[in-house]
Enzyme design. Structure first.
Site, PDB file in Angstrom:
ATOM      1  N   LYS A 169      31.533   8.195  30.322  1.00  0.00           N
ATOM      2  CA  LYS A 169      31.660   9.499  30.995  1.00  0.00           C
ATOM      3  C   LYS A 169      31.718   9.293  32.508  1.00  0.00           C
ATOM      4  CE  LYS A 169      29.479  11.896  27.157  1.00  0.00           C
ATOM      5  NZ  LYS A 169      28.251  12.388  26.512  1.00  0.00           N
ATOM      6  N   ASP A 212      28.329  20.955  28.403  1.00  0.00           N
ATOM      7  CA  ASP A 212      28.305  20.512  27.009  1.00  0.00           C
ATOM      8  C   ASP A 212      28.428  21.703  26.057  1.00  0.00           C
ATOM      9  OD1 ASP A 212      28.243  18.017  25.943  1.00  0.00           O
ATOM     10  OD2 ASP A 212      26.064  17.870  25.801  1.00  0.00           O
ATOM     11  N   GLN A 214      22.112  14.121  27.593  1.00  0.00           N
ATOM     12  CA  GLN A 214      22.661  13.244  26.555  1.00  0.00           C
ATOM     13  C   GLN A 214      21.746  13.231  25.334  1.00  0.00           C
ATOM     14  OE1 GLN A 214      25.633  11.719  26.684  1.00  0.00           O
ATOM     15  NE2 GLN A 214      25.391  10.711  24.711  1.00  0.00           N
TER      16      GLN A 214
HETATM   17  N1  GUN Z   1      25.600  12.385  22.093  1.00  0.00           N
HETATM   18  C1  GUN Z   1      26.715  12.007  21.424  1.00  0.00           C
HETATM   19  N2  GUN Z   1      27.752  12.795  21.763  1.00  0.00           N
HETATM   20  C2  GUN Z   1      27.272  13.700  22.650  1.00  0.00           C
HETATM   21  C3  GUN Z   1      27.865  14.783  23.352  1.00  0.00           C
HETATM   22  O1  GUN Z   1      29.048  15.099  23.232  1.00  0.00           O
HETATM   23  N3  GUN Z   1      27.025  15.477  24.168  1.00  0.00           N
HETATM   24  C4  GUN Z   1      25.721  15.158  24.298  1.00  0.00           C
HETATM   25  N4  GUN Z   1      24.979  15.900  25.126  1.00  0.00           N
HETATM   26  N5  GUN Z   1      25.144  14.167  23.663  1.00  0.00           N
HETATM   27  C5  GUN Z   1      25.923  13.434  22.843  1.00  0.00           C
END
Ligand code: GUN
Length: 295
Positions: free
Chosen positions: A56, A123, A100
């Site tokens: 990311k 998100d 996350q």
């Molecule tokens: N963990 C795995 N994929 C994601 C995601 O798209 N967003 C978040 N916040 N955590 C994750």
């Protein structure tokens, strides 16, 4: 043989248009505007999360989003993590906040997600944004299902009236995916670990979105010939021999299903890059909203 839905290619296109949207917005807003900023809050040392968070941050760098990672140890208290979210909520240089997942089970993930300012919730996991999705109102959308919708749209797959099956009912993927498909006029079933006769449901589906978290769950005999198959799973297969790199695989047996599906997403290179691309889109959208001149 199925057409591959290439997430890397489409994500690169999104990145290119975001790069120019950011440059253009900065040029018109003048030098008082900061570039967009994304903060990722990570707690603990889940190794897969480490990889995702790095990806990311790299993607942010490619398009001109300033990213920062706030990494708390697994022993951090709820209050400590909440405090960093509150600080980010109040920081003008931070337009997007992502917590996350997974969060260590000693903490209350629900409360952390609720603490994120809904205007910075890139998100799409805050109840307000999930509610907006439910009502079909504009708002920040969950990245993985939004990425799947973008892939389907780009491939020109008509969803009106089709029989869609989503396997998995997580708040991150399955549930918002079901709602998005329904809003695109698909007839949607959301299956889960308690679903009876899962194979029969699968065989009837014209669109299959698999987010079960089970490597290789869906084999050739589960898939209706001509179906569109979207694989959200991502699992690291341990290296067979010392010194060889582990590989990634999804919830679908790709080699077996590819010959009979009409379209299929590869793993890696399908849904994963689109999740990241949608995160960038959401961050730029949140930034444009908060830096737009008053109407
Ligand atoms: N963990 C795995 N994929 C994601 C995601 O798209 N967003 C978040 N916040 N955590 C994750």
């Amino acid at each position: 043989m199925a057409k591959r839905l290439d997430g890397r290619l489409l994500a690169a296109r999104h990145e290119a248009s975001l790069r120019s949207a950011i440059a253009q917005h900065l040029a018109t807003a003048g030098c008082t505007t900061c570039p967009p900023g994304l903060a990722v809050v990570r707690v603990g040392d889940d190794p897969a999360s480490g990889v995702y968070v790095r990806k990311k941050a790299q993607a942010c760098g490619r398009v001109g989003i300033e990213s920062r990672i706030i990494h708390h140890p697994a022993t951090a208290s709820q209050q400590q993590v909440l405090e960093s979210i509150h600080q980010l909520n109040g920081s003008p240089s931070c337009n997007g906040i992502l917590v996350q997942l997974p969060i260590p089970s000693t903490l209350n993930a629900r409360q952390l997600l609720l603490a994120v300012d809904p205007a910075k919730d890139v998100d799409g996991l805050h109840p307000l944004n999930l509610g907006r999705l439910m009502r079909g109102e504009p708002g920040l959308r969950s990245c993985t299902p939004a990425g799947v919708m973008a892939l389907l749209d780009h491939a020109g797959i008509a969803l009106d009236g089709i029989r869609a099956l989503v396997i998995g009912r997580s708040i991150l993927v399955g549930r918002p995916m079901g709602i998005m498909l329904q809003q695109a006029n698909a007839t949607v079933t959301v299956a889960h670990s308690r679903t009876r006769d899962l194979v029969d449901h699968c065989r009837q589906a014209e669109l299959l979105v698999v987010a079960a978290g089970k490597p290789g769950l869906v084999g050739a005999d589960w898939v209706r010939p001509g179906a569109v198959v979207v694989d959200v799973g991502i699992h690291r297969v341990p290296p067979q021999q010392q010194g060889t790199q582990g590989t990634l695989r999804g919830d679908v047996c790709f080699a077996a299903v590819e010959p009979l599906a009409s379209h299929i997403t590869p793993v890696p290179g399908g849904v994963g890059p689109m999740t990241v691309a949608m995160l960038l889109c959401n961050t730029v959208q949140a930034w444009q909203r908060c830096t737009a001149p008053p109407a």
